[in-house]
Design a protein around this motif. Structure first.
Motif, short mmCIF file in Angstrom:
data_model
loop_
_atom_site.label_atom_id
_atom_site.label_comp_id
_atom_site.label_asym_id
_atom_site.label_seq_id
_atom_site.Cartn_x
_atom_site.Cartn_y
_atom_site.Cartn_z
N UNK A 1 2.73 10.20 -10.82
CA UNK A 1 1.84 10.44 -9.69
C UNK A 1 0.50 9.76 -9.87
N UNK A 2 -0.01 9.67 -11.11
CA UNK A 2 -1.29 9.02 -11.33
C UNK A 2 -1.20 7.51 -11.13
N UNK A 3 0.02 6.96 -11.15
CA UNK A 3 0.20 5.53 -10.95
C UNK A 3 -0.15 5.14 -9.51
N UNK A 4 0.04 6.03 -8.57
CA UNK A 4 -0.21 5.76 -7.16
C UNK A 4 -1.43 6.55 -6.67
N UNK A 5 -2.51 6.49 -7.41
CA UNK A 5 -3.70 7.26 -7.07
C UNK A 5 -4.44 6.66 -5.88
N UNK A 6 -4.51 5.34 -5.78
CA UNK A 6 -5.28 4.67 -4.73
C UNK A 6 -4.34 4.11 -3.66
N UNK A 7 -4.82 4.16 -2.41
CA UNK A 7 -4.03 3.65 -1.30
C UNK A 7 -4.90 2.74 -0.44
N UNK A 8 -4.38 1.59 -0.09
CA UNK A 8 -5.06 0.67 0.81
C UNK A 8 -4.69 1.06 2.24
N UNK A 9 -5.71 1.45 3.02
CA UNK A 9 -5.49 1.94 4.38
C UNK A 9 -5.86 0.84 5.36
N UNK A 10 -4.94 0.41 6.19
CA UNK A 10 -5.29 -0.60 7.20
C UNK A 10 -6.07 0.04 8.33
N UNK A 11 -7.33 -0.36 8.48
CA UNK A 11 -8.18 0.23 9.51
C UNK A 11 -8.15 -0.62 10.78
N UNK A 12 -8.64 -1.82 10.70
CA UNK A 12 -8.57 -2.78 11.81
C UNK A 12 -8.77 -4.16 11.22
N UNK A 13 -9.00 -5.17 12.06
CA UNK A 13 -9.11 -6.54 11.57
C UNK A 13 -10.41 -6.80 10.81
N UNK A 14 -11.43 -5.95 11.00
CA UNK A 14 -12.74 -6.25 10.45
C UNK A 14 -13.11 -5.46 9.19
N UNK A 15 -12.33 -4.50 8.77
CA UNK A 15 -12.69 -3.81 7.53
C UNK A 15 -11.47 -3.35 6.75
N UNK A 16 -11.72 -3.03 5.48
CA UNK A 16 -10.68 -2.57 4.56
C UNK A 16 -11.13 -1.22 4.01
N UNK A 17 -10.20 -0.29 3.87
CA UNK A 17 -10.50 1.03 3.31
C UNK A 17 -9.56 1.28 2.14
N UNK A 18 -10.12 1.70 0.99
CA UNK A 18 -9.33 2.12 -0.16
C UNK A 18 -9.57 3.61 -0.33
N UNK A 19 -8.49 4.39 -0.35
CA UNK A 19 -8.55 5.85 -0.41
C UNK A 19 -8.07 6.33 -1.77
N UNK A 20 -8.87 7.21 -2.41
CA UNK A 20 -8.50 7.83 -3.68
C UNK A 20 -7.83 9.17 -3.38
N UNK A 21 -6.52 9.26 -3.61
CA UNK A 21 -5.77 10.46 -3.26
C UNK A 21 -6.14 11.66 -4.12
N UNK A 22 -6.61 11.40 -5.34
CA UNK A 22 -6.91 12.51 -6.25
C UNK A 22 -8.23 13.19 -5.89
#
Length: 90
Positions: free
Chosen positions: A39-60
């Motif tokens: 489970x700790x291997x998949x801690x971060x997730x790249x969330x597609x927001x729109x064409x102009x920004x990037x979001x990285x989400x920390x699940x923990x």
């Protein structure tokens, strides 16, 4: 004679169940350690927001970072945002 043989059979059954219980306990402890490590291997997730920004989400922790891609339309550095869900770790 009957009493001594029934005592021996009873002790053998108790020893057999004890060994079986210890074996099952060791087996399930190893499985639970492997699950928590995976489970700790998949801690971060790249969330597609729109064409102009990037979001990285920390699940923990529930925190996220966003970055705007085109220059001149917002910050070009990573900005830390607050979690939309209240974190139970605090």
């Amino acid at each position: 004679m009957k009493n001594s043989s029934s005592v021996i059979i009873g002790v053998a059954i108790i020893i057999a169940f004890t060994i079986l219980g210890l074996f099952l306990k060791v087996t399930f402890e190893k499985d639970s350690e492997n699950v928590s490590n995976n489970n700790s291997e998949y801690r971060y997730e790249l969330v597609p927001a729109n064409d102009n920004n990037i979001i990285i989400f920390d699940k923990q922790s529930g925190e996220y970072w966003n970055k705007y891609l085109p220059s001149g339309e917002g910050p070009t550095n990573w900005e830390k945002g607050d979690s939309p869900v209240e974190n139970s770790h605090k």
